[in-house]
Design an enzyme around this catalytic site. Sequence first.
Site, short mmCIF file in Angstrom:
data_model
loop_
_atom_site.label_atom_id
_atom_site.label_comp_id
_atom_site.label_asym_id
_atom_site.label_seq_id
_atom_site.Cartn_x
_atom_site.Cartn_y
_atom_site.Cartn_z
CG ASP A 112 41.28 -5.59 10.29
OD1 ASP A 112 40.81 -4.44 10.22
OD2 ASP A 112 40.96 -6.41 11.18
NE ARG A 113 50.51 -3.73 5.97
CZ ARG A 113 51.42 -2.78 5.94
NH1 ARG A 113 51.35 -1.77 6.78
NH2 ARG A 113 52.42 -2.83 5.08
#
Length: 223
Positions: free
Chosen positions: A62-63
């Site tokens: 995830d970012r």
Amino acid sequence: MTASLHVLFEDNHCLVVDKPAGLLTMGDHTGEPTLVDAARAYIKHKHNKPGNVFVGVVHRLDRPVSGVVLLARTSKSASRLSEQFRVRTVEKTYLALVEGTVSPPEGVLEDRLSKDRVRNVVEVVDDDDDDGQDCVLAYRRLRNIGRLTLVEIRPETGRSHQIRVQLAARGWPIVGDRKYGSKINVDGFIALHAASLTFQHPVSRQPVTVSADLPTVWTQLGK
């Protein structure tokens, strides 16, 4: 502008890097720089490669999550590595700083999770929910850091937002993860880090373990 790349391991078949929090693994509708962009630029420059450079994404983070990401440098390697993730033979270890009291000190969490793709939010659902996916992780409490707790996580499945949701469901939201209940606001990241990855090399078939140090910004948390 392309992000710089922190390379942990590389050969002609694999490239393993330490993704900083806040950087996309691969492109989305925003058109912002990605880890894949940085990897392509790195390979192109280091090996003086003309034309397009192949970089295969076999998993992603995830970012707002930092840590180890494995990329493939050939299509054959990409296929073989992707299969390892599919059949769950890759060993992944994460570290997380969480709020709340982590008790018991170790255990296995099993939940059925469903993703709302419109809101990009994952929720725990009933066991008989047809839209859900079974998720399993093992955790171990390592130590307290001020008012926070450092936890080691070994996911057995690799679902979207799985670690974030399963910990939050027990009252242990990851620091900075406002989406899933953290009361602590940090800028550009959450305190979840992919600390190590063990996989079978796609050509030699030998096990490879790669680790990434905790981000230095974590030293300010818990004070």
